[in-house]
Design a protein around this motif. Structure first.
Motif, PDB file in Angstrom:
ATOM      1  N   ARG A  40      -8.621  11.704   6.527  1.00 20.01           N
ATOM      2  CA  ARG A  40      -7.762  12.300   5.504  1.00 20.01           C
ATOM      3  C   ARG A  40      -8.156  13.777   5.407  1.00 20.01           C
ATOM      4  N   TYR A  80      -1.259  14.918   8.242  1.00 19.85           N
ATOM      5  CA  TYR A  80      -1.294  13.483   7.925  1.00 19.85           C
ATOM      6  C   TYR A  80      -2.020  12.708   9.012  1.00 19.85           C
ATOM      7  N   LYS A  86       0.811  -1.221   0.000  1.00 20.07           N
ATOM      8  CA  LYS A  86       0.000   0.000   0.000  1.00 20.07           C
ATOM      9  C   LYS A  86       0.845   1.272   0.000  1.00 20.07           C
ATOM     10  N   TRP A 134       3.232  11.558  -0.590  1.00 15.85           N
ATOM     11  CA  TRP A 134       2.291  10.448  -0.532  1.00 15.85           C
ATOM     12  C   TRP A 134       2.856   9.364   0.384  1.00 15.85           C
ATOM     13  N   GLU A 147      -0.795   7.601   6.839  1.00 16.61           N
ATOM     14  CA  GLU A 147      -1.250   7.865   5.471  1.00 16.61           C
ATOM     15  C   GLU A 147      -1.928   9.225   5.472  1.00 16.61           C
ATOM     16  N   THR A 189      -9.866   5.758  10.128  1.00 14.23           N
ATOM     17  CA  THR A 189      -9.025   6.601   9.276  1.00 14.23           C
ATOM     18  C   THR A 189      -9.536   8.031   9.251  1.00 14.23           C
ATOM     19  N   CYS A 240       6.412   8.214   4.515  1.00 15.25           N
ATOM     20  CA  CYS A 240       6.011   9.407   3.785  1.00 15.25           C
ATOM     21  C   CYS A 240       7.055   9.695   2.698  1.00 15.25           C
ATOM     22  N   HIS A 264       2.153   5.311   2.715  1.00 11.26           N
ATOM     23  CA  HIS A 264       1.477   4.542   3.752  1.00 11.26           C
ATOM     24  C   HIS A 264       2.548   3.995   4.687  1.00 11.26           C
ATOM     25  N   LEU A 297      -0.120   5.397  -1.592  1.00  9.85           N
ATOM     26  CA  LEU A 297      -1.467   5.873  -1.263  1.00  9.85           C
ATOM     27  C   LEU A 297      -1.467   7.395  -1.077  1.00  9.85           C
ATOM     28  N   ASP A 298      -2.631   7.985  -1.280  1.00  8.95           N
ATOM     29  CA  ASP A 298      -2.973   9.330  -0.804  1.00  8.95           C
ATOM     30  C   ASP A 298      -2.031  10.434  -1.289  1.00  8.95           C
TER      31      ASP A 298
END
Length: 285
Positions: free
Chosen positions: A238, A201, A136, A155, A186, A236, A160, A157, A139-140
């Motif tokens: 975001r 984050y 993963k 980005w 993430e 989670t 960073c 998981h 991600l993000d």
């Protein structure tokens, strides 16, 4: 952290937002696991707009994961930016052929789309990362266009990652490096305010929104504390921020709709306030 979702007829998550023609355009993930399934099921992204932050107009879904022909699906967190007459949508999806998640870029001439794959291939894949990345790892994505026109992407998981983007977003203009942040999970989000760079984050599990500050986009970054505690009814979170009509808006998600939870999330909205030294006042719902 308890708050009322602003989109109430669908499950939405992982917000990103821009201002265009005096309207806020909100882009979200779309949680839609079938009944009895408690897992992430996300096929497309959604788009809404508002001029008063209360009434939101929904548009037809402007992008789905399989619009990237090299992707097998999974519409994870994303970031939309505007540059040189185009709206660019950086997204995390699952790659068909290269193990793990990958970051793609779509573009459109209108914020509501339709969007199409800008590259015809992934911008970032797992085999590009330093070290031994997890499945993963990609991600993000979050993207910051700096005052001098240079653009940067962050980005990850559990690790960073950071790199400079080419001017036309067709690739990376630097090596991929890492940023050391305490308990990074993430959900990274970059923004700039009054010559300070901010990196928000997801911190720990369940995720609080932590943040670091720097005078230089390349660091060093100093952890400053928390923007908010864990989201209500969601493992989670975001964050996204947006300056609109003199206010710094703070978007996030929780699980507060009926039937909601960690896999059926809902985007919410609050406001950020800053101290004289640039630090962020913790959001109290």
């Amino acid at each position: 952290m308890s708050a009322t979702p602003i989109i109430r007829h669908k499950f939405t998550a992982d917000p990103t937002a821009i201002v265009h023609q005096n309207k806020v355009f909100l882009f979200t993930g779309h949680d839609e696991p079938p009944p009895g399934v408690d897992d992430y099921v996300m096929h497309d992204w959604l788009c809404f707009s508002s001029s008063n932050l209360t009434d939101w107009q929904e548009y037809p879904s402007p992008l789905k994961a399989t619009d990237f022909t090299w992707a097998s699906g999974d519409a994870y967190a994303s970031k939309v930016v505007f540059k040189d007459d185009w709206f660019y949508w950086f997204v995390a999806v699952t790659h068909q052929h290269i193990p793990g998640k990958a970051i793609g870029v779509a573009k459109a001439l209108q914020p509501e789309g339709p969007y199409h794959d800008a590259l015809g291939h992934a911008l970032i894949t797992g085999d590009m990362l330093p070290g031994k990345p997890g499945e993963k790892a990609n991600l993000d994505p979050t993207v910051l266009i700096d005052d001098d026109g240079r653009s940067y992407i962050c980005w990850g998981h559990q690790v960073c990652y950071f790199a400079e983007l080419k001017n036309d977003f067709t690739g990376l203009a630097s090596d991929i490096s890492t940023i050391s942040l305490p308990h990074f999970m993430e959900g990274s989000h970059l923004f700039k305010q009054n010559d300070w760079y901010y990196l928000l984050y997801g911190h720990g599990t369940p995720e609080q929104i932590g943040y670091a500050m720097s005078r230089d986009i390349h660091g060093p970054w100093e952890f400053k504390g928390f923007v908010c505690g864990p989201a209500d009814n969601s493992e989670t979170n975001r964050p996204a921020t947006l300056e609109y009509e003199g206010r710094m808006l703070f978007f996030f998600h929780n699980g507060n709709l009926p039937g909601g939870g960690s896999h059926r999330r809902s985007v919410c909205l609050d406001e950020l306030y800053f101290n004289a030294d640039g630090t962020i006042q913790e959001v109290k719902m």
